[in-house]
Design an enzyme around this catalytic site. Structure first.
Site, PDB file in Angstrom:
ATOM      1  N   HIS A   1      18.269 -13.308  29.289  1.00 19.05           N
ATOM      2  CA  HIS A   1      18.586 -11.880  29.277  1.00 19.05           C
ATOM      3  C   HIS A   1      17.775 -11.233  28.165  1.00 19.05           C
ATOM      4  O   HIS A   1      17.992 -11.490  26.979  1.00 19.05           O
ATOM      5  CB  HIS A   1      20.087 -11.657  29.030  1.00 19.05           C
ATOM      6  CG  HIS A   1      20.439 -10.219  28.801  1.00 19.05           C
ATOM      7  ND1 HIS A   1      20.772  -9.731  27.548  1.00 19.05           N
ATOM      8  CD2 HIS A   1      20.474  -9.158  29.641  1.00 19.05           C
ATOM      9  CE1 HIS A   1      21.012  -8.432  27.638  1.00 19.05           C
ATOM     10  NE2 HIS A   1      20.839  -8.072  28.894  1.00 19.05           N
TER      11      HIS A   1
ATOM     12  N   ASP B   1      15.471 -18.237  14.221  1.00 20.38           N
ATOM     13  CA  ASP B   1      14.372 -19.192  14.351  1.00 20.38           C
ATOM     14  C   ASP B   1      14.725 -20.156  15.477  1.00 20.38           C
ATOM     15  O   ASP B   1      15.568 -19.836  16.307  1.00 20.38           O
ATOM     16  CB  ASP B   1      14.110 -19.907  13.023  1.00 20.38           C
ATOM     17  CG  ASP B   1      12.634 -20.218  12.823  1.00 20.38           C
ATOM     18  OD1 ASP B   1      12.020 -20.765  13.755  1.00 20.38           O
ATOM     19  OD2 ASP B   1      12.092 -19.916  11.747  1.00 20.38           O
TER      20      ASP B   1
END
Length: 552
Positions: A303, A222
Site C-alpha cells: 500500500h 530502515d
C-alpha cells in the site's frame, strides 16, 4: 519451541531449496527438558525499574545454567527492570532464556554496542511465555541528548539449532535484532517498533545454513528484514513491514565479494515503505566477484510504497570503480500487487544493473501494480536479461552486453485491485524520533497462547508446516499462471550498447496488452487511515545524494 522440517520446493523448472530437506530448525530438545529454573531474582535482580539487571543475568547464567551443564531455563519474571551494563552469555547447550518482564536500557549505559549477546549457544530457545517479554531501548533519549549509547538490543552470534519468538523490541539506538552466522534458526512472532529514521534496522540476518523467519511485524524507517552475506537456505514469509525500509538483500560490496543463494521471501506485506524489496550492491573488484543467485521473491503486497522492486548495483550513486560487480542470476520475482507513490519516477520495477556484469536469467512475472499519483507507470531495466516486462531476452550464442529499456504503461496493470490502508498500519511519521515509543500499545499481532502448545512439542514429532501457524487473519494466496509479456530480444549480430535492443527501448502498453496477474488475497484493511503522497525527497538520510530518482 517450534521445530519445523520443510520439504524441498520447486520453482520455475529449477530446484531452489528453501530450508534443507529433512533438517529441523529450532531447538533439538523440548522446553520441558529445560526444567531447572534460574531466576534472576535469586542472583541479585530486582524488579524496581532502577536496579541494573545486567549482573544478575550474567550470574544466573554462569552459576546456574552453565554450572548445571544445561537443562535449565534462565528466567526474567514479569516486572519492570533496568539495564545499564550489557551482558554476553557465551556458550551453553540445552538451555532457554525466558523473558517475561520489561527491560529498559539506560540512555548512557555501558553496553559496548550490544545490550544482550547470546554467543555460541546450541539447542537454545529465547522467548516470552506471557506476551510481555520486551526490551525498551529508549533510542529517542540517545538521539535527543547526543549520548554515545548505541546498543543493539539483541544479538545472536554463531548459534546453532535455536529459536527466538514472542518478543517485543522497542526503539533501539541502533539495530533491534541481529543474527550472525546462524545455523538451523527459527524466529517468529517478533514485534519491532523503531524510530522513523535510517540506521535502525529491524532484523539483520547472516545465515550460514537453514534459517526460517516468519510472522513478524516491523515498524521503522530502515530495513524491515535484511539478509547479509554469507547466507544460504533461507525462508522468510508472512512479514508485515510498516513505515519501514522494506525487505532487502545487502548492502553488498563487490570489492569484498558476496555469497547469497537459495533465499525465498514470500507473503510480504508492505505499508508506506521505502521499497517492497531492494537488492543493493556496490561496484568493484574485477568482473563477477560474488553472487546473489537461485532465489525466489513472490507474493508481495503493498500500500503506497515509494519503490516496489528496486535493484541498484551502483548503490548510493557509487559508480567507481566500474570494473566488477556482484553477479545476480537465477532470480524470480512474481505475483506482486499494490501501489507505488510515483509510478513515472519510481515504477513497480526499477533495476539498475551493472554495465560490467549484467543480470542474467531474471524472471519478472505477474506484476499487478499501479500508481497513487499520476496516470502511468514506467518499468525500467538496465542490463537485465531474462523474461518479462523490460527484461531483455538473449538470442542463442549471444553474450550479454549493456543496454537500457523501459516500458510505459498508461492503464492499471491487468489484475490490479486498489489496496486500502491496513488496520496494522501506523501514520505517516511512524513512531517519530524524539518521543518515547509505547511498548504494549498497539498490542502485538500474535497471541502467546497458541505458542505455548507448540512449546511442548519435541523436534522428533514437530513437523508442522508454516501454513498451520496461528496468524491474525487468513492471508491465503492463490497460485498464479504464467502469462506472456512483451519481449525485448537481443539480436545475434548486436555488439554495441546502442544496438543491443532489437525493437524499441520504450513501449507504450495500453489496456489491450497481455499483462495479467492474479491478485493476492487481501490482508486486513481499513479505510480509516489517510493515504499521504510520499516521495524519495523525504528520506535523504538513507536514499543517497539528491537526484537519485533521475539517475539514468
Amino acid at each position: 519451541m517450534l521445530s519445523a522440517v520443510l520439504s524441498l520446493a520447486l520453482f520455475t523448472g529449477a530446484a531452489f531449496s528453501q530450508l534443507l530437506e529433512g533438517t529441523a530448525v529450532g531447538p533439538t530438545t523440548s522446553l520441558s527438558e529445560k526444567s531447572r529454573q534460574c531466576s534472576v531474582l535469586d542472583y541479585g535482580g530486582v524488579a524496581d525499574g532502577k536496579t541494573d539487571i545486567g549482573a544478575a543475568i550474567s550470574k544466573a547464567f554462569s552459576d546456574c545454567v552453565v554450572s548445571g551443564a544445561g537443562a535449565a531455563t534462565l528466567v526474567v519474571p514479569e516486572g519492570d527492570y533496568y539495564m545499564s551494563t550489557g551482558v554476553i552469555l557465551n556458550g551453553g547447550t540445552r538451555w532457554a532464556f525466558r523473558l517475561d518482564g520489561l527491560i529498559t536500557l539506560s540512555p548512557d549505559g555501558d553496553f559496548g554496542g550490544n545490550a544482550i549477546v547470546i554467543k555460541r549457544a546450541s539447542d537454545f530457545e529465547m522467548f516470552s511465555s506471557n506476551g510481555l517479554g520486551a526490551i525498551q531501548g529508549n533510542g529517542y533519549q540517545q538521539r535527543t541528548s547526543g549520548s554515545a549509547q548505541n546498543a543493539r538490543l539483541l544479538r545472536f552470534m554463531t548459534c546453532e539449532s535455536y529459536s527466538v519468538h514472542d518478543l517485543i523490541l522497542i526503539d533501539a539506538p541502533t539495530f533491534h535484532m541481529v543474527h550472525n552466522n546462524a545455523v538451523n534458526l527459527e524466529a517468529y512472532h517478533i514485534t519491532v517498533r523503531g524510530g522513523n529514521k535510517g540506521g535502525l534496522d529491524g532484523i539483520d540476518l547472516i545465515c550460514d545454513s537453514n534459517c526460517y523467519l516468519h510472522h513478524m511485524e516491523v515498524t521503522n524507517r530502515d530495513e524491515c528484514i535484511s539478509v547479509k552475506t554469507p547466507s544460504k537456505n533461507v525462508l522468510i514469509e508472512d512479514i508485515y513491514c510498516n513505515q519501514s525500509g522494506g525487505m532487502s538483500i545487502g548492502s553488498l560490496d563487490a570489492a569484498d565479494g558476496a555469497q547469497i543463494e537459495l533465499v525465498t521471501m514470500r507473503r510480504i506485506y508492505v505499508h508506506q515503505c521505502t521499497q517492497m524489496l531492494m537488492i543493493k550492491t556496490f561496484p568493484g573488484g574485477s568482473g563477477a566477484n560474488g553472487y546473489v543467485k537461485d532465489s525466489v521473491f513472490e507474493d508481495f503486497w503493498a500500500h503506497d510504497t515509494t519503490y516496489a522492486l528496486d535493484i541498484d548495483q551502483y548503490w548510493y550513486n557509487h559508480d567507481d570503480p566500474n570494473t566488477g560487480a556482484i553477479e545476480l542470476s537465477n532470480l524470480v520475482f512474481r505475483n506482486w500487487t499494490g501501489t507505488v507513490d510515483n509510478g513515472v519516477n519510481r515504477g513497480p520495477i526499477v533495476i539498475r544493473g551493472s554495465d560490467v556484469v549484467p543480470l542474467t536469467n531474471i524472471t519478472l512475472e505477474d506484476f499487478s501494480m499501479w500508481t497513487v499519483n499520476g496516470d502511468s507507470v514506467v518499468l525500467q531495466c538496465q542490463n537485465v536479461y531474462g523474461t518479462g516486462y523490460c527484461a531483455g531476452e538473449l538470442a542463442d550464442g549471444v553474450s550479454p552486453t549493456a543496454f537500457t529499456s523501459a516500458l510505459t504503461i498508461t492503464t492499471p496493470m491487468s489484475g490490479y485491485a486498489e489496496p486500502t490502508s491496513p488496520v496494522w498500519g501506523v501514520g505517516t511519521a511512524g513512531f517519530g524520533t524524539t518521543e518515547s515509543i509505547p511498548v504494549y500499545t498497539p498490542a502485538a499481532m500474535w497471541a502467546v497462547d497458541s505458542v505455548q502448545a507448540k512449546a511442548a512439542a519435541t523436534s522428533a514429532d514437530a513437523t508442522t508446516e508454516a501454513t498451520a501457524l496461528a496468524v491474525p487473519t487468513s492471508t491465503v494466496l492463490p497460485a498464479t499462471t504464467p502469462t506472456s509479456k512483451p519481449k525485448i530480444t537481443v539480436a545475434a549480430t548486436s555488439t554495441s550498447t546502442s544496438s543491443a535492443v532489437e525493437a524499441t527501448t520504450k513501449a507504450v502498453v495500453t489496456s489491450s496488452s497481455t499483462f495479467s496477474a492474479t491478485s493476492i488475497a487481501p490482508v486486513p484493511q481499513s479505510a480509516s487511515v489517510s493515504t499521504p503522497a510520499l516521495g524519495w525527497w523525504q528520506y535523504p538520510q538513507w536514499r543517497g545524494a539528491p537526484g537519485r530518482a533521475h539517475r539514468w
